[in-house]
Design an enzyme around this catalytic site. Structure first.
Site, mmCIF file in Angstrom:
data_model
loop_
_atom_site.group_PDB
_atom_site.id
_atom_site.type_symbol
_atom_site.label_atom_id
_atom_site.label_comp_id
_atom_site.label_asym_id
_atom_site.label_seq_id
_atom_site.Cartn_x
_atom_site.Cartn_y
_atom_site.Cartn_z
ATOM 1 N N LEU A 194 0.771 -1.258 0.199
ATOM 2 C CA LEU A 194 0.076 -0.071 0.038
ATOM 3 C C LEU A 194 1.088 1.094 0.027
ATOM 4 O O LEU A 194 1.222 1.777 1.093
ATOM 5 C CB LEU A 194 -0.830 -0.057 1.432
ATOM 6 C CG LEU A 194 -2.136 1.090 1.150
ATOM 7 C CD1 LEU A 194 -3.040 0.779 0.103
ATOM 8 C CD2 LEU A 194 -2.469 1.172 2.633
ATOM 9 N N HIS A 195 1.225 1.545 -1.078
ATOM 10 C CA HIS A 195 2.454 2.715 -1.344
ATOM 11 C C HIS A 195 1.965 3.929 -0.698
ATOM 12 O O HIS A 195 2.571 4.777 0.053
ATOM 13 C CB HIS A 195 2.732 2.921 -2.798
ATOM 14 C CG HIS A 195 3.319 1.813 -3.482
ATOM 15 N ND1 HIS A 195 4.672 1.196 -3.242
ATOM 16 C CD2 HIS A 195 2.724 0.756 -4.412
ATOM 17 C CE1 HIS A 195 4.756 0.255 -4.108
ATOM 18 N NE2 HIS A 195 3.678 -0.141 -4.740
ATOM 19 N N ASP A 196 1.014 4.566 -1.567
ATOM 20 C CA ASP A 196 0.910 6.150 -1.229
ATOM 21 C C ASP A 196 0.295 6.581 -0.077
ATOM 22 O O ASP A 196 0.719 7.745 0.237
ATOM 23 C CB ASP A 196 0.024 6.746 -2.454
ATOM 24 C CG ASP A 196 0.729 6.557 -3.715
ATOM 25 O OD1 ASP A 196 2.002 6.267 -3.977
ATOM 26 O OD2 ASP A 196 0.137 6.811 -4.636
#
Ligand SMILES: [Ca+2]
Length: 314
Positions: free
Chosen positions: A243-245
């Site tokens: 879950l990058h951002d």
């Protein structure tokens, strides 16, 4: 308690972008979201700006202005990522077509006007996408660099390797010239690279927490992330995709979840082999002054607890 920090989210919404700005909207005591500015990235800007509206409508936050920005990188043709997020950027769950409209005006202009209308040192840019809009804003108003409080961005990779080429992370690869200008701007930067986000995996248990919440937002993001998962698991062979951002929002809310170092970072703009690579001088071998705080580790459990708690409170 200090007043909330004013932020602008510059974004190319796929689901992790939307979680990032919705979790911020759920944190009004800490963050005041001035606007969402959309840019081309994961999908073209017509779709990223529409996805921003869809996410805000899902959360009932149509009071937040959304501006459409650059349709292409500064000097290169656009590269997109439909292979990860589907044709719309939001594949996996059919959110209604937005009933609200975009603001008139161009996102880089809105960034300049919103930031310069506030006192110096009070607005932070949260950058979740290729940095085209930010580079254009800096070109229009050079004083912006010294006026901003800083930038917190998801992008780059230090020793993790790239996710779009062997050398480069997607956001920097799409517009390396924009990234290079931002890192040369003198703006205080917090960089959250793949090295950090690849520690934050959406496991089945974490995904199930969204569904079992039984809310419209939990249900929507369960399905959206479930779609992403298929690609990520096949690619990485991990128990879930990153879950990058939303790490950007988590850093603003709870910086103690992260650890890193002030270092010098440069972006490769010439080599066809390593285009868009972020070269991080972790050991200080160049002697050049630091231009970014590069975060390298994250407390993943603390991150998901924080972000999902905020998201599900909407
Ligand atoms: Ca993004």
């Amino acid at each position: 308690m200090p007043p909330p920090r004013a932020v602008i989210f510059d974004t190319d919404p796929s689901p992790d972008d939307a979680i990032a700005f919705l979790a911020a909207l759920a944190s009004p005591e800490q963050l005041e979201v001035l606007a969402i500015t959309a840019v081309a990235g994961n999908v073209p800007v017509e779709l990223t700006s529409k996805n921003a509206l869809k996410a805000l409508e899902l959360a009932g936050r149509t009071d937040i202005p959304v501006y459409k920005g650059a349709a292409a990188p500064l000097v290169r043709p656009l590269v997109t990522a439909e292979h990860v997020h589907g044709r719309t950027g939001f594949d996996g769950y059919a959110l209604p077509e937005p009933a609200t409209a975009l603001q008139p005006g161009f996102a880089p202009d809105a960034i300049v006007e919103l930031a310069m209308s506030r006192p110096a040192g009070s607005v932070t840019l949260c950058c979740l996408a290729p940095l085209t809009n930010i580079a254009l804003a800096l070109a229009r108003e050079p004083r912006l660099a010294r006026h901003l409080a800083g930038i917190v961005l998801m992008g780059g990779a230090m020793s993790e390797g790239g996710n779009i080429t062997p050398a480069a992370e997607f956001n920097f690869y799409v517009d390396p010239e924009a990234a290079a200008r931002v890192f040369a701007s003198g703006i205080p930067i917090v960089m959250i690279p793949l090295d950090c986000t690849h520690q934050a995996l959406i496991t089945d248990a974490r995904l199930e927490a969204l569904r079992s919440a039984g809310t419209p937002i939990g249900n929507a993001f369960y399905h959206l992330l479930e779609f992403n998962k298929r690609f990520d698991r096949a690619k990485y062979g991990w128990p879930g995709g990153p879950l990058h951002d939303a790490t950007v929002t988590a850093y603003l809310l709870s910086p103690e979840l992260f650890a890193g170092r002030d270092v010098f970072v440069a972006i490769e703009c010439a080599s066809p082999l390593t285009l868009g690579a972020s070269v991080v001088d972790w050991w200080g071998v160049t002697g050049r002054p630091a231009n970014a705080l590069v975060l390298r580790t994250i407390d993943a459990e603390g991150y998901f607890n924080l972000i999902f708690e905020r998201l599900l409170s909407l």
